[in-house]
Design an enzyme around this catalytic site. Structure first.
Site, mmCIF file in Angstrom:
data_model
loop_
_atom_site.group_PDB
_atom_site.id
_atom_site.type_symbol
_atom_site.label_atom_id
_atom_site.label_comp_id
_atom_site.label_asym_id
_atom_site.label_seq_id
_atom_site.Cartn_x
_atom_site.Cartn_y
_atom_site.Cartn_z
ATOM 1 N N ASP A 105 0.065 -11.645 10.022
ATOM 2 C CA ASP A 105 0.745 -11.724 11.322
ATOM 3 C C ASP A 105 0.381 -13.004 12.056
ATOM 4 O O ASP A 105 1.228 -13.639 12.682
ATOM 5 C CB ASP A 105 0.394 -10.503 12.183
ATOM 6 N N THR A 124 -0.733 7.546 -1.396
ATOM 7 C CA THR A 124 -2.023 7.415 -2.097
ATOM 8 C C THR A 124 -2.929 6.374 -1.439
ATOM 9 O O THR A 124 -4.132 6.344 -1.707
ATOM 10 C CB THR A 124 -1.796 6.984 -3.557
ATOM 11 N N ASP A 127 -5.109 -9.571 11.883
ATOM 12 C CA ASP A 127 -4.193 -9.508 10.739
ATOM 13 C C ASP A 127 -3.795 -10.929 10.354
ATOM 14 O O ASP A 127 -3.044 -11.599 11.078
ATOM 15 C CB ASP A 127 -2.962 -8.680 11.096
ATOM 16 N N ARG A 143 0.848 -1.193 0.000
ATOM 17 C CA ARG A 143 0.000 0.000 0.000
ATOM 18 C C ARG A 143 0.880 1.237 0.000
ATOM 19 O O ARG A 143 1.681 1.441 0.906
ATOM 20 C CB ARG A 143 -0.895 -0.023 1.236
HETATM 21 N N1 URA Z 1 -6.122 -7.630 6.379
HETATM 22 C C1 URA Z 1 -6.106 -8.491 7.434
HETATM 23 O O1 URA Z 1 -5.194 -9.294 7.583
HETATM 24 N N2 URA Z 1 -7.133 -8.419 8.308
HETATM 25 C C2 URA Z 1 -8.175 -7.564 8.185
HETATM 26 O O2 URA Z 1 -9.099 -7.576 9.012
HETATM 27 C C3 URA Z 1 -8.154 -6.683 7.073
HETATM 28 C C4 URA Z 1 -7.121 -6.742 6.184
#
Ligand code: URA
Length: 209
Positions: free
Chosen positions: A203, A108, A200, A104
């Site tokens: 992670d 932007t 996430d 990302r």
């Molecule tokens: N990416 C993730 O890993 N979890 C989310 O809730 C949103 C994007």
């Protein structure tokens, strides 16, 4: 408009619930992503064409069905998409695997491609783009656009967990791409996380923070 398939099979719902729990550790999370990806591969391949083959059983000659030898490809979006690859390969051991990396842009906020490696015969393959989380839909939509730019004609998107916002964006930008989900959640929060979601995914898969 593309179709959205949400797999509500009890096994998938059960495994998703364990994955969502905050106390589920990396080892179990990784195993569950792998298992759910395998179960999703079963549904993703439901429309594969079959052909008649003559075989001989220990009892008699017979005509039976086999998959027609369709060329398939899986494309994980790095890095969390990697968690779904082995589970899918277990069900479809001959498929080729491409990779796409997007980050990302901090200014932007749009996804920018930093890595793309696909099988050479892109136009002849049916691709499944995989990413556990379909949040805003930005990465998935960009990954699909990159594949199309390389000549891909047939693409499906498979995610474990989606927000309605992400589904809407992919459907609007790619009305030809069917979406396969293990769960369709409520919404995105202000930080771009899916609610209730599972946090996430990258992670949790790789034990990073
Ligand atoms: N990416 C993730 O890993 N979890 C989310 O809730 C949103 C994007």
């Amino acid at each position: 408009m593309s179709k959205v398939h949400v797999f509500d099979h009890p096994l998938i719902q059960h495994k998703m619930t364990i994955m969502r729990k905050v106390e589920t550790g990396t080892k179990q999370f990784r195993e569950l992503v792998d298992e759910v990806a395998s179960l999703m591969a079963y549904e993703l391949t439901r429309d594969l064409p079959l052909t008649d083959v003559e075989i001989e059983t220990p009892v008699t000659k017979t005509t039976q069905k086999m998959i027609e030898g369709k060329k398939l490809g899986i494309v994980p979006i790095l890095r969390a998409g990697l968690g779904m690859v082995d589970g899918m390969l277990r069900m479809m051991p001959n498929v080729k695997v491409g990779h796409i990396g997007l980050y990302r842009d901090p200014e932007t906020l749009e996804p920018t491609e930093y890595y793309l490696k696909l099988p050479t015969d892109v136009a002849e393959r049916d691709f499944v783009v995989v990413d556990p989380m379909l949040a805003t839909g930005g990465s998935a939509s960009d990954a699909i656009s990159s594949l199309k730019k390389q000549g891909a004609q047939s693409i499906k998107l498979a995610c474990l967990c989606a927000a309605p916002e992400g589904v809407k964006r992919v459907q609007e930008e790619h009305p030809d791409v069917d979406i396969y989900l293990a769960a369709l959640d409520e919404k995105l929060n202000d930080h771009g996380y899916i609610v209730p979601g599972l946090g996430d995914a990258g992670d949790r898969l790789f034990g990073t923070k």
